[in-house]
Write a protein that holds these residues in place. Structure first.
Motif, PDB file in Angstrom:
ATOM      1  N   ASP A 112      47.131  50.928  44.005  1.00  0.00           N
ATOM      2  CA  ASP A 112      47.385  50.587  42.731  1.00  0.00           C
ATOM      3  C   ASP A 112      47.395  49.437  42.138  1.00  0.00           C
ATOM      4  O   ASP A 112      47.417  49.173  40.898  1.00  0.00           O
ATOM      5  CB  ASP A 112      48.774  51.440  42.371  1.00  0.00           C
ATOM      6  N   MET A 113      47.505  48.481  43.133  1.00  0.00           N
ATOM      7  CA  MET A 113      47.390  46.941  42.779  1.00  0.00           C
ATOM      8  C   MET A 113      45.770  46.548  42.672  1.00  0.00           C
ATOM      9  O   MET A 113      45.007  46.518  43.755  1.00  0.00           O
ATOM     10  CB  MET A 113      48.080  46.257  43.771  1.00  0.00           C
ATOM     11  N   LYS A 114      45.661  45.726  41.428  1.00  0.00           N
ATOM     12  CA  LYS A 114      44.441  45.321  41.358  1.00  0.00           C
ATOM     13  C   LYS A 114      44.432  43.666  41.236  1.00  0.00           C
ATOM     14  O   LYS A 114      45.363  43.050  41.062  1.00  0.00           O
ATOM     15  CB  LYS A 114      43.677  45.612  40.024  1.00  0.00           C
ATOM     16  N   PHE A 115      43.365  43.115  41.868  1.00  0.00           N
ATOM     17  CA  PHE A 115      43.248  41.511  42.193  1.00  0.00           C
ATOM     18  C   PHE A 115      42.053  41.244  41.157  1.00  0.00           C
ATOM     19  O   PHE A 115      40.768  41.710  41.569  1.00  0.00           O
ATOM     20  CB  PHE A 115      42.896  41.091  43.369  1.00  0.00           C
ATOM     21  N   PHE A 116      41.922  40.092  40.379  1.00  0.00           N
ATOM     22  CA  PHE A 116      40.882  39.583  39.718  1.00  0.00           C
ATOM     23  C   PHE A 116      40.834  38.168  39.836  1.00  0.00           C
ATOM     24  O   PHE A 116      41.854  37.449  39.227  1.00  0.00           O
ATOM     25  CB  PHE A 116      40.987  40.301  38.017  1.00  0.00           C
ATOM     26  N   LEU A 117      39.778  37.719  40.029  1.00  0.00           N
ATOM     27  CA  LEU A 117      39.525  36.167  40.120  1.00  0.00           C
ATOM     28  C   LEU A 117      39.305  35.755  38.682  1.00  0.00           C
ATOM     29  O   LEU A 117      38.847  36.291  37.808  1.00  0.00           O
ATOM     30  CB  LEU A 117      38.261  35.871  40.977  1.00  0.00           C
ATOM     31  N   ALA A 118      39.595  34.670  38.367  1.00  0.00           N
ATOM     32  CA  ALA A 118      39.411  33.874  36.990  1.00  0.00           C
ATOM     33  C   ALA A 118      37.932  34.137  36.822  1.00  0.00           C
ATOM     34  O   ALA A 118      37.185  33.695  37.445  1.00  0.00           O
ATOM     35  CB  ALA A 118      39.852  32.246  37.311  1.00  0.00           C
ATOM     36  N   GLY A 119      37.722  34.357  35.572  1.00  0.00           N
ATOM     37  CA  GLY A 119      36.198  34.526  35.020  1.00  0.00           C
ATOM     38  C   GLY A 119      35.681  35.929  35.392  1.00  0.00           C
ATOM     39  O   GLY A 119      34.709  36.420  34.899  1.00  0.00           O
ATOM     40  N   GLN A 120      36.426  36.712  35.925  1.00  0.00           N
ATOM     41  CA  GLN A 120      36.049  38.056  36.224  1.00  0.00           C
ATOM     42  C   GLN A 120      36.721  38.946  35.187  1.00  0.00           C
ATOM     43  O   GLN A 120      37.803  38.852  34.395  1.00  0.00           O
ATOM     44  CB  GLN A 120      36.698  38.729  37.636  1.00  0.00           C
ATOM     45  N   SER A 121      35.989  40.021  34.659  1.00  0.00           N
ATOM     46  CA  SER A 121      36.466  40.853  33.564  1.00  0.00           C
ATOM     47  C   SER A 121      37.482  41.670  33.945  1.00  0.00           C
ATOM     48  O   SER A 121      37.572  42.153  35.240  1.00  0.00           O
ATOM     49  CB  SER A 121      35.360  41.551  32.896  1.00  0.00           C
ATOM     50  N   THR A 122      38.378  42.060  33.324  1.00  0.00           N
ATOM     51  CA  THR A 122      39.672  42.531  33.678  1.00  0.00           C
ATOM     52  C   THR A 122      39.826  43.853  32.485  1.00  0.00           C
ATOM     53  O   THR A 122      39.474  43.702  31.445  1.00  0.00           O
ATOM     54  CB  THR A 122      41.021  41.798  33.922  1.00  0.00           C
ATOM     55  N   PRO A 123      40.623  44.918  33.229  1.00  0.00           N
ATOM     56  CA  PRO A 123      41.122  45.770  31.931  1.00  0.00           C
ATOM     57  C   PRO A 123      42.023  45.112  30.803  1.00  0.00           C
ATOM     58  O   PRO A 123      42.534  43.881  31.346  1.00  0.00           O
ATOM     59  CB  PRO A 123      41.780  46.891  32.647  1.00  0.00           C
TER      60      PRO A 123
END
Length: 146
Positions: A46-57
């Motif tokens: 349930d935990m999501k990881f997003f790098l800077a510059g990556q689109s996120t919900p």
């Protein structure tokens, strides 16, 4: 005479040690870490990881920013595996802090090795030395839409 020989031997050993020191920089896709068999069960699905510059919900709420700077023993590991292992440790630490604050994601993740920021929408930065491999990740804990 013995004192001079000991001093000379010590100075020689110290100069040789610095000659063999290394700091190899690698850039590795974060997706490779998330896909590791070792990540299954350690990273909450349930935990999501997003790098800077990556689109996120849609980000519903941002909490604090945190940094994790784990090191791992590089002995008997390839540089790449050591980097992935250290990054997995960093993600586990960030996940724990995000959950504590009520988040379900870590967004805007950047590499922050020795406080030098490296941004990529796909990769993180890792430093592999002769004996130690290190990764530093900094991200913002967040609550995102499902």
């Amino acid at each position: 005479m013995k004192t001079r020989l000991v001093a000379l031997a010590l100075a020689s050993a110290l100069s040789c040690t610095s000659a063999f020191a290394r700091d190899t920089v690698l850039y590795i896709p974060l997706a490779d870490v998330l896909a590791m068999p070792e990540a299954q069960g350690k990273l909450d699905s349930d935990m999501k990881f997003f790098l800077a510059g990556q689109s996120t919900p849609k980000v519903l709420k941002r909490f604090s920013t945190g940094t994790s700077n784990p090191k791992t023993n590089g002995f008997n590991k390839s540089d790449e595996f050591g980097c992935k292992w250290a990054a997995l440790s960093a993600l586990i630490n960030l996940q724990t802090s995000a959950k504590r604050e009520g988040g379900n994601a870590v967004v805007d993740i950047v590499s922050y090795y020795k406080k030098n920021e490296y941004k990529s929408a796909t990769d993180f930065e890792c430093h592999a030395g002769t004996f130690v491999v290190g990764v530093a990740l900094r991200g913002t804990y967040a609550k995102i839409a499902d």
